[in-house]
Enzyme design. Structure first.
Site, PDB file in Angstrom:
ATOM      1  N   ARG A   1     -14.720  -6.138 -11.189  1.00  0.00           N
ATOM      2  CA  ARG A   1     -14.637  -5.041  -9.775  1.00  0.00           C
ATOM      3  C   ARG A   1     -15.049  -3.391 -10.544  1.00  0.00           C
ATOM      4  O   ARG A   1     -14.856  -3.067 -10.948  1.00  0.00           O
ATOM      5  CB  ARG A   1     -13.073  -5.204  -9.005  1.00  0.00           C
ATOM      6  CG  ARG A   1     -12.246  -5.608  -8.606  1.00  0.00           C
ATOM      7  CD  ARG A   1     -11.068  -6.799  -8.624  1.00  0.00           C
ATOM      8  NE  ARG A   1     -10.700  -5.886  -6.990  1.00  0.00           N
ATOM      9  CZ  ARG A   1     -10.044  -5.499  -6.412  1.00  0.00           C
ATOM     10  NH1 ARG A   1      -9.203  -5.695  -6.267  1.00  0.00           N
ATOM     11  NH2 ARG A   1      -9.630  -5.150  -5.342  1.00  0.00           N
TER      12      ARG A   1
ATOM     13  N   LYS B   1       1.549 -11.418  -5.106  1.00  0.00           N
ATOM     14  CA  LYS B   1       1.119 -10.370  -5.884  1.00  0.00           C
ATOM     15  C   LYS B   1       1.585  -9.275  -4.826  1.00  0.00           C
ATOM     16  O   LYS B   1       1.558  -8.412  -5.122  1.00  0.00           O
ATOM     17  CB  LYS B   1      -1.146 -10.676  -5.592  1.00  0.00           C
ATOM     18  CG  LYS B   1      -1.235  -9.171  -5.206  1.00  0.00           C
ATOM     19  CD  LYS B   1      -3.068  -9.287  -4.771  1.00  0.00           C
ATOM     20  CE  LYS B   1      -3.156  -8.334  -4.966  1.00  0.00           C
ATOM     21  NZ  LYS B   1      -3.885  -7.149  -6.080  1.00  0.00           N
TER      22      LYS B   1
ATOM     23  N   SER C   1       0.819  -0.976   0.265  1.00  0.00           N
ATOM     24  CA  SER C   1       0.107  -0.228  -0.069  1.00  0.00           C
ATOM     25  C   SER C   1       1.237   1.619  -0.034  1.00  0.00           C
ATOM     26  O   SER C   1       0.698   1.986  -0.699  1.00  0.00           O
ATOM     27  CB  SER C   1      -1.160  -0.159   1.366  1.00  0.00           C
ATOM     28  OG  SER C   1      -2.287  -0.874   1.684  1.00  0.00           O
TER      29      SER C   1
ATOM     30  N   GLU D   1      -8.629  -6.063   5.080  1.00  0.00           N
ATOM     31  CA  GLU D   1      -8.003  -6.912   4.737  1.00  0.00           C
ATOM     32  C   GLU D   1      -7.358  -8.124   5.236  1.00  0.00           C
ATOM     33  O   GLU D   1      -6.790  -8.688   4.706  1.00  0.00           O
ATOM     34  CB  GLU D   1      -6.703  -6.322   4.506  1.00  0.00           C
ATOM     35  CG  GLU D   1      -5.683  -4.917   4.424  1.00  0.00           C
ATOM     36  CD  GLU D   1      -4.665  -4.411   3.934  1.00  0.00           C
ATOM     37  OE1 GLU D   1      -4.101  -4.329   5.169  1.00  0.00           O
ATOM     38  OE2 GLU D   1      -4.723  -4.011   3.219  1.00  0.00           O
TER      39      GLU D   1
ATOM     40  N   ARG E   1       1.224   4.042  -2.985  1.00  0.00           N
ATOM     41  CA  ARG E   1       1.420   5.573  -2.613  1.00  0.00           C
ATOM     42  C   ARG E   1       2.467   6.162  -3.193  1.00  0.00           C
ATOM     43  O   ARG E   1       2.754   7.359  -3.856  1.00  0.00           O
ATOM     44  CB  ARG E   1       0.714   5.531  -2.034  1.00  0.00           C
ATOM     45  CG  ARG E   1      -0.352   5.284  -1.486  1.00  0.00           C
ATOM     46  CD  ARG E   1      -0.941   5.119   0.147  1.00  0.00           C
ATOM     47  NE  ARG E   1      -2.483   4.666  -0.003  1.00  0.00           N
ATOM     48  CZ  ARG E   1      -2.966   3.701   0.414  1.00  0.00           C
ATOM     49  NH1 ARG E   1      -2.683   2.644   0.026  1.00  0.00           N
ATOM     50  NH2 ARG E   1      -4.763   3.450  -0.113  1.00  0.00           N
TER      51      ARG E   1
ATOM     52  N   ARG F   1     -14.124 -11.985  -1.076  1.00  0.00           N
ATOM     53  CA  ARG F   1     -14.102 -12.760  -0.253  1.00  0.00           C
ATOM     54  C   ARG F   1     -15.058 -13.417   1.272  1.00  0.00           C
ATOM     55  O   ARG F   1     -14.881 -14.405   2.028  1.00  0.00           O
ATOM     56  CB  ARG F   1     -12.833 -12.027   0.963  1.00  0.00           C
ATOM     57  CG  ARG F   1     -11.742 -11.739  -0.094  1.00  0.00           C
ATOM     58  CD  ARG F   1     -10.919 -11.300   0.469  1.00  0.00           C
ATOM     59  NE  ARG F   1      -9.196 -10.498   0.462  1.00  0.00           N
ATOM     60  CZ  ARG F   1      -8.013  -9.795  -0.086  1.00  0.00           C
ATOM     61  NH1 ARG F   1      -8.555  -8.969   1.086  1.00  0.00           N
ATOM     62  NH2 ARG F   1      -6.939  -9.974  -0.570  1.00  0.00           N
TER      63      ARG F   1
END
Length: 440
Positions: A132, A419, A30, A322, A34, A353
């Site tokens: 998504r 990922k 994350s 998450e 950013r 999920r």
């Protein structure tokens, strides 16, 4: 062997005794993504130290290069040359292609950045990425003056053709599905002529710590952000400072390793744990203490100690969705029921999920019931099974956690962990030492 090299189902190893391990967790996805976006929009060259080289961050780096930035990797130190300040330096009619892969940050952070160019930018991704939701952020980019062609679907693929100079001003967005809609607009806001006044109009806002993270990195780069009013953010126009910045470890990726200490007993230590953080994973010490562990933070090292017994909890994970798959996996091994609330939004992640967790926990003999906003998990006698991961890295690591106590768990496509954790299998095996692999 890295996880990306495993093509057949991976036999999750069972634990053979109490742990005594130190796990070096790589940088936060994350934060890396950013920092990459801000570095690409900055005035001068910047450096990210300890950047995470994973599937998602590499998609972000390549996407920014397609938009005119340059990212040079030297191990975990990444140097970023920003996009040209003058959008006319990249004219043309041929669309720029951006491959989002399965990365929500790429598909949701970069449409507003693409509006700062004057060339069509076509976004696309994998099959699961194409379902998504994207509608709210695409509507916001339209309101900023860009042309967006998505065939009315509100999903990938879509093409953004920007005016080059974005006027900015007031924009409304319903971010009930994902806080990434807010973060993506805020990150580009300082480059708009009038800055950005952004209002969230939806009934709920998930993953608020991720928005707080975005605000924090903007302020650290010299951008003025006023977030004093609930669900309203004002970003002043102005330069984005180039920075030499160190990326924190990914605290959410530390979750399965820390949870392993509760499952098997003993201790797992994670160096580099920040005293203060905006990462949702910062809630782990408190959560795991409630589930039976003992947390100690000393000299930047978080040590989680367990007894091998896990307690069920009733908890609202609205701000840390998450880590919900990991907590759900831990709950399967608890001595009492668990209720996870406030996580309806994780239906829109790499997969649904909630449905995936309920299906796979049931496959293993457990009991998991979906509610309107979460799961109720009741411990049952478990057995081995082949666990599907749905191209979702959190599902893979959750299955590995259950496999510590349940022989015969086989994880389909464990390579999806690349990922965010390119060598999950190697890290997991090293933590366990002499653990026994499950039967094939």
């Amino acid at each position: 062997m890295t996880a990306t090299h495993l093509d057949s189902p991976w036999p999750a190893p069972t634990g053979s005794g109490p742990l005594d391990a130190v796990v070096e967790v790589p940088g936060s996805k994350s934060l890396t993504n950013r920092y990459l976006v801000l570095a690409a929009l900055a005035e001068h060259r910047g450096v990210l130290r300890g950047a995470l080289a994973s599937r998602d961050t590499l998609h972000m780096a390549r996407a920014l290069e397609s938009l005119g930035a340059r990212v040079v990797q030297d191990g975990s130190d990444w140097t970023v040359e920003p996009m040209p300040a003058d959008a006319d330096l990249r004219p043309g009619d041929e669309p720029v292609e951006v491959d989002c892969g399965l990365a929500g940050t790429v598909m949701r952070f970069l449409p507003a950045v693409a509006a700062l160019t004057r060339r069509p930018v076509r976004f696309d991704g994998g099959p699961t990425a194409r379902v998504r939701p994207m509608g709210p952020v695409l509507d916001a980019v339209r309101a900023l003056g860009a042309r967006v062609d998505d065939g009315g679907r509100g999903t990938l693929p879509f093409t953004v053709t920007g005016p080059g100079r974005v006027r900015g001003g007031q924009v409304d967005v319903d971010a009930s599905v994902s806080s990434q809609f807010v973060s993506g607009l805020l990150l580009a806001g300082a480059r708009f002529d009038q800055g950005l006044l952004l209002r969230h109009t939806g009934p709920t806002l998930p993953s608020v710590p991720h928005i707080e993270m975005t605000v924090a990195v903007l302020r650290a780069a010299g951008v003025e952000v006023d977030d004093s009013r609930p669900y309203i953010w004002q970003v002043s126009p102005g330069p984005i400072a180039a920075r030499d910045v160190r990326v924190e470890p990914d605290l959410s990726n530390a979750a399965p390793f820390l949870c392993a200490a509760l499952v098997l007993g003993g201790s797992v230590s994670v160096p580099g744990w920040p005293t203060h953080t905006t990462q949702p994973g910062g809630l782990l010490p408190e959560l795991l203490t409630a589930m039976g562990g003992t947390a100690r933070l000393e000299d930047g090292v978080l040590t989680m100690t367990g007894t091998g017994e896990v307690r069920g909890i009733d908890v609202d994970l609205h701000e840390a969705g998450e880590i919900a798959p990991t907590i759900a996996a831990l709950a399967v091994l608890a001595d009492s029921p668990t209720r996870l609330r406030g996580i309806a939004h994780i239906r829109g992640h790499e997969t649904d999920r909630l449905a995936a967790l309920a299906t796979e926990i049931t496959r293993l003999g457990g009991q998991a019931e979906q509610t309107t906003d979460g799961l109720v998990i009741t411990p049952r006698l478990l057995h081995g099974a082949r666990v599907e991961t749905y191209h979702d890295h959190r599902m893979a690591t959750a299955a590995a956690l259950i496999g510590l106590k349940v022989p015969g768990v086989e994880v389909v496509d464990v390579g999806t962990t690349a990922k965010t954790l390119p060598d999950f299998v190697g890290m997991w095996t090293a933590m366990l030492g002499d653990a026994t692999p499950g039967p094939r």
